[in-house]
Design a protein around this motif. Sequence first.
Motif, PDB file in Angstrom:
ATOM      1  N   ASN A 116      60.981  35.622   5.025  1.00 28.90           N
ATOM      2  CA  ASN A 116      61.067  36.858   4.327  1.00 28.90           C
ATOM      3  C   ASN A 116      59.493  36.797   3.661  1.00 28.90           C
ATOM      4  N   ALA A 117      58.783  36.018   3.695  1.00 34.54           N
ATOM      5  CA  ALA A 117      57.409  35.689   2.905  1.00 34.54           C
ATOM      6  C   ALA A 117      56.173  35.743   4.111  1.00 34.54           C
ATOM      7  N   LYS A 118      55.367  36.736   3.788  1.00 33.96           N
ATOM      8  CA  LYS A 118      54.008  36.810   4.508  1.00 33.96           C
ATOM      9  C   LYS A 118      53.032  35.701   4.223  1.00 33.96           C
ATOM     10  N   HIS A 119      53.228  35.228   2.878  1.00 33.17           N
ATOM     11  CA  HIS A 119      52.136  34.258   2.326  1.00 33.17           C
ATOM     12  C   HIS A 119      52.935  33.741   1.213  1.00 33.17           C
ATOM     13  N   CYS A 120      52.589  32.434   1.139  1.00 31.66           N
ATOM     14  CA  CYS A 120      53.236  31.751  -0.087  1.00 31.66           C
ATOM     15  C   CYS A 120      52.422  30.543  -0.246  1.00 31.66           C
ATOM     16  N   ARG A 121      51.877  30.254  -1.344  1.00 32.00           N
ATOM     17  CA  ARG A 121      51.103  28.975  -1.748  1.00 32.00           C
ATOM     18  C   ARG A 121      51.353  28.569  -3.299  1.00 32.00           C
ATOM     19  N   GLU A 125      60.993  42.062 -12.183  1.00 33.38           N
ATOM     20  CA  GLU A 125      59.981  42.571 -12.677  1.00 33.38           C
ATOM     21  C   GLU A 125      59.161  43.467 -11.331  1.00 33.38           C
ATOM     22  N   ASN A 126      59.724  42.941 -10.153  1.00 27.95           N
ATOM     23  CA  ASN A 126      59.016  43.689  -8.975  1.00 27.95           C
ATOM     24  C   ASN A 126      59.593  44.362  -8.073  1.00 27.95           C
ATOM     25  N   VAL A 127      60.957  44.711  -8.650  1.00 26.44           N
ATOM     26  CA  VAL A 127      61.749  45.555  -7.812  1.00 26.44           C
ATOM     27  C   VAL A 127      61.456  46.753  -8.338  1.00 26.44           C
ATOM     28  N   PRO A 128      61.115  47.975  -7.792  1.00 22.54           N
ATOM     29  CA  PRO A 128      60.772  49.325  -8.418  1.00 22.54           C
ATOM     30  C   PRO A 128      61.419  49.872  -9.545  1.00 22.54           C
ATOM     31  N   ILE A 129      62.544  50.249  -9.579  1.00 20.59           N
ATOM     32  CA  ILE A 129      63.392  50.743 -10.625  1.00 20.59           C
ATOM     33  C   ILE A 129      63.637  49.545 -11.842  1.00 20.59           C
ATOM     34  N   LEU A 130      64.061  48.543 -11.262  1.00 20.88           N
ATOM     35  CA  LEU A 130      64.663  47.721 -12.031  1.00 20.88           C
ATOM     36  C   LEU A 130      63.431  46.884 -12.851  1.00 20.88           C
ATOM     37  N   ARG A 135      59.394  43.177   0.849  1.00 18.32           N
ATOM     38  CA  ARG A 135      60.557  43.509   0.202  1.00 18.32           C
ATOM     39  C   ARG A 135      60.034  43.782  -1.162  1.00 18.32           C
ATOM     40  N   MET A 136      59.184  43.428  -1.888  1.00 20.26           N
ATOM     41  CA  MET A 136      58.406  43.546  -2.879  1.00 20.26           C
ATOM     42  C   MET A 136      57.427  43.938  -3.400  1.00 20.26           C
ATOM     43  N   LYS A 137      57.159  44.609  -4.430  1.00 19.97           N
ATOM     44  CA  LYS A 137      55.765  45.239  -4.847  1.00 19.97           C
ATOM     45  C   LYS A 137      54.729  45.644  -3.935  1.00 19.97           C
ATOM     46  N   ASN A 138      55.462  46.405  -2.842  1.00 20.22           N
ATOM     47  CA  ASN A 138      54.594  46.980  -1.800  1.00 20.22           C
ATOM     48  C   ASN A 138      53.851  46.024  -1.058  1.00 20.22           C
ATOM     49  N   GLY A 139      54.472  44.711  -1.032  1.00 11.01           N
ATOM     50  CA  GLY A 139      53.576  43.768  -0.285  1.00 11.01           C
ATOM     51  C   GLY A 139      52.354  42.939  -0.971  1.00 11.01           C
ATOM     52  N   ASN A 140      52.133  43.458  -2.195  1.00 14.40           N
ATOM     53  CA  ASN A 140      51.089  42.922  -2.942  1.00 14.40           C
ATOM     54  C   ASN A 140      51.450  41.545  -3.371  1.00 14.40           C
ATOM     55  N   LYS A 171      59.653   9.124 -12.268  1.00 16.91           N
ATOM     56  CA  LYS A 171      59.657  10.449 -12.639  1.00 16.91           C
ATOM     57  C   LYS A 171      58.435  11.417 -13.042  1.00 16.91           C
ATOM     58  N   PHE A 172      58.497  12.468 -12.269  1.00 19.39           N
ATOM     59  CA  PHE A 172      57.159  13.126 -12.209  1.00 19.39           C
ATOM     60  C   PHE A 172      57.169  14.540 -12.762  1.00 19.39           C
ATOM     61  N   ILE A 173      56.483  15.495 -13.422  1.00 19.57           N
ATOM     62  CA  ILE A 173      56.642  16.738 -13.862  1.00 19.57           C
ATOM     63  C   ILE A 173      55.153  17.350 -13.135  1.00 19.57           C
ATOM     64  N   VAL A 174      55.447  18.258 -12.295  1.00 18.37           N
ATOM     65  CA  VAL A 174      54.180  18.994 -11.722  1.00 18.37           C
ATOM     66  C   VAL A 174      54.278  20.451 -12.252  1.00 18.37           C
ATOM     67  N   THR A 175      52.967  20.961 -12.679  1.00 16.50           N
ATOM     68  CA  THR A 175      52.924  22.232 -13.169  1.00 16.50           C
ATOM     69  C   THR A 175      52.223  22.921 -12.073  1.00 16.50           C
ATOM     70  N   TRP A 176      52.374  24.202 -11.920  1.00 16.86           N
ATOM     71  CA  TRP A 176      51.931  25.017 -10.567  1.00 16.86           C
ATOM     72  C   TRP A 176      52.091  26.450 -10.974  1.00 16.86           C
ATOM     73  N   THR A 177      51.135  27.182 -10.160  1.00 17.27           N
ATOM     74  CA  THR A 177      51.383  28.762  -9.986  1.00 17.27           C
ATOM     75  C   THR A 177      51.321  29.121  -8.601  1.00 17.27           C
ATOM     76  N   MET A 178      52.571  29.765  -8.162  1.00 14.25           N
ATOM     77  CA  MET A 178      52.808  30.135  -6.928  1.00 14.25           C
ATOM     78  C   MET A 178      52.570  31.612  -6.687  1.00 14.25           C
ATOM     79  N   GLU A 179      51.868  31.918  -5.698  1.00 11.78           N
ATOM     80  CA  GLU A 179      51.652  33.126  -5.111  1.00 11.78           C
ATOM     81  C   GLU A 179      52.256  33.537  -4.037  1.00 11.78           C
TER      82      GLU A 179
END
Length: 140
Positions: free
Chosen positions: A55-60, A123-128, A86-91, A73-81
């Motif tokens: 379902n994802a066109k792009h994910c990194r 937050e990325n579903v139009p009405i919801l 299906r969400m946010k008009n493909g943005n 044990k490890f903790i890894v912090t990240w930002t997913m894009e």
Amino acid sequence: MTVINRFSSFYTDLASMQISELSHIYSDDVLFIDPIAEHRGINAVEKYFDKLLHNAKHCRFDIHTKENTEDDKFIVTWTMEFTSSRMKNGNPIRVDGLSHLQVADNKITFHRDYYDLGQMIYENVPILGRIVKKIKRGLA
């Protein structure tokens, strides 16, 4: 290469990865938990990733820190894009999070992700999305 380095390299561009690579990172009996679901065993994790990436066109992921909290044990912090038709008009949608990992025999045996599901989906579903954002503003 350590499993944490393989993990970081793998998640850098999920959309171009091969599902079969997961078995080089995760143990056969891995427990993988995120805010969406819980998966036991490498086969369940592979099926989950196959569905997500379909379902994802792009994910990194941009990996920010990799902290060794104990020997295994490890903790890894990240930002997913990611982008999804299906969400946010493909943005692009950006989500901050962290992964708690446990390692044995140079493979991940436990993986738990922590992130705001509202930031990712609600937050990325139009009405919801408008409703959730209005509620958050009211709480602030």
